[in-house]
Scaffold this active site. Structure first.
Site, PDB file in Angstrom:
ATOM      1  CE1 TYR A 157      -3.477   2.745   1.186  1.00  0.00           C
ATOM      2  CE2 TYR A 157      -1.870   3.309   2.929  1.00  0.00           C
ATOM      3  CZ  TYR A 157      -2.865   3.501   1.946  1.00  0.00           C
ATOM      4  OH  TYR A 157      -3.674   4.796   2.536  1.00  0.00           O
ATOM      5  CE  LYS A 181      -3.322   5.642  -1.154  1.00  0.00           C
ATOM      6  NZ  LYS A 181      -4.219   6.562  -1.764  1.00  0.00           N
TER       7      LYS A 181
END
Length: 254
Positions: free
Chosen positions: A160, A164
Site C-alpha cells: 500500500y 501511494k
C-alpha cells in the site's frame, strides 16, 4: 470559497473518507459525482441526501478504463457540463491491520502489483478520462489522496505504501505535464483518521498515543482532511500544483 459552479468526481465515495470528501464539496455548493464500486446503498443514500439536482451516484471499478469513461459520460448527461475537479480516493481491497500484514520476508510482488493497479492505475484511468472535459472548460483540479506512511512507515503496509509513493511521483509528473493547460494536480496525505471504516477497529489507546505525539494533540478527522482537499480544488490554491500536503496534526513535517 465558492465551488457552486464545479462538477466534482470523488472516487470511492460510497463510504469512509470518500463519503466525507463528497459531503464537504456538497456543503460548499458543488455538484458531486459519488463514485462507488460495491457500496451501492450508501452511495445512493448520500446522493439522495444532497439532492438529485446536485448529486449522482455512479458505479465503476476505476481499474476498468471503459467503466471510468462511462462515469464521465453519465456526469455530463446529468449535469449538462463536464467534470472539472477529480478526487482520486478509491482503493483496491486492503486490510488495515498491521499485525496481520505480511512482513518483508514473506510478502510477494503480487501484493504490490494489486495495489499499484488499483491506486496508480485507477488514478491514471480517471485523470485521462477527465482531461477532455477539463480542456473544454479551460482548466481543472485533480487531488490525489496519499498517506504519511511513506514518510513515517510505522506500520508494515509495504504494498500500500509503495503504491501511494508511486502516486506522489505520478502527481508531480502529471502536474508538470498538464500545468500549461491550466490543470493542477496535487496530493493530500493523511495518517490514521478518527474515525473511518478503515480505522473503526483501532483501539482507543492507539488514537490517544497518536494524539499525544502530534503538536495539535489531536487525531485528524475525515472532516479535517476533507477541508484540505477543498483548498486544492478551490481558486485559493490557483497557483499551487505538484504539491503534497500532509494533514495529520503535524505528526509528519515536510
Amino acid at each position: 470559497m465558492s465551488l457552486q459552479n464545479r462538477v466534482v468526481l470523488v472516487t470511492g465515495a460510497g463510504r469512509g473518507l470518500g463519503h466525507s470528501i463528497a459531503q464537504a464539496f456538497a456543503d460548499e455548493g458543488a455538484s458531486v459525482v459519488v463514485n462507488y464500486r460495491r457500496s451501492s446503498d450508501a452511495a445512493r443514500a448520500l446522493a439522495e441526501s444532497i439532492g438529485t439536482e446536485r448529486a449522482i451516484a455512479v458505479q465503476a471499478d476505476v481499474t476498468d478504463r471503459a467503466q471510468v469513461k462511462a462515469v464521465f459520460g453519465r456526469a455530463r448527461e446529468h449535469f449538462g457540463r463536464p467534470v472539472t475537479t477529480v478526487v482520486n480516493n478509491a482503493l483496491p481491497d486492503f486490510s488495515f491491520n498491521g499485525d496481520a500484514r505480511e512482513k518483508a520476508d514473506r510478502i510477494g510482488y503480487g501484493a504490490f502489483a494489486a495495489q499499484l493497479e488499483g491506486i496508480v492505475g485507477g488514478a491514471v484511468n480517471t485523470i485521462q478520462a477527465a482531461l477532455p472535459g477539463m480542456r473544454e472548460a479551460g482548466g481543472g483540479s485533480i487531488v490525489n489522496i496519499g498517506t504519511n506512511l511513506f514518510q513515517n512507515p510505522v506500520v508494515p503496509y509495504h504494498d500500500y505504501t509503495a503504491a501511494k509513493a508511486a502516486l506522489l511521483s505520478t502527481t508531480r509528473t502529471f502536474a508538470a505535464d498538464l500545468g500549461p493547460e491550466g490543470i493542477r494536480v496535487n496530493m493530500v496525505s493523511g495518517g490514521l483518521l478518527r474515525t473511518t471504516d478503515a480505522s473503526s477497529a483501532t483501539p482507543p489507546e492507539v488514537f490517544d498515543l497518536i494524539a499525544g505525539s502530534t503538536p495539535l494533540r489531536k487525531v485528524t478527522t475525515p472532516e479535517d482532511f476533507a477541508a484540505a482537499v477543498l483548498f486544492f480544488a478551490s481558486d485559493w490554491s490557483r497557483a499551487v500544483t505538484g504539491q503534497n500536503l500532509v494533514v495529520d496534526g503535524g505528526l509528519v513535517m515536510n
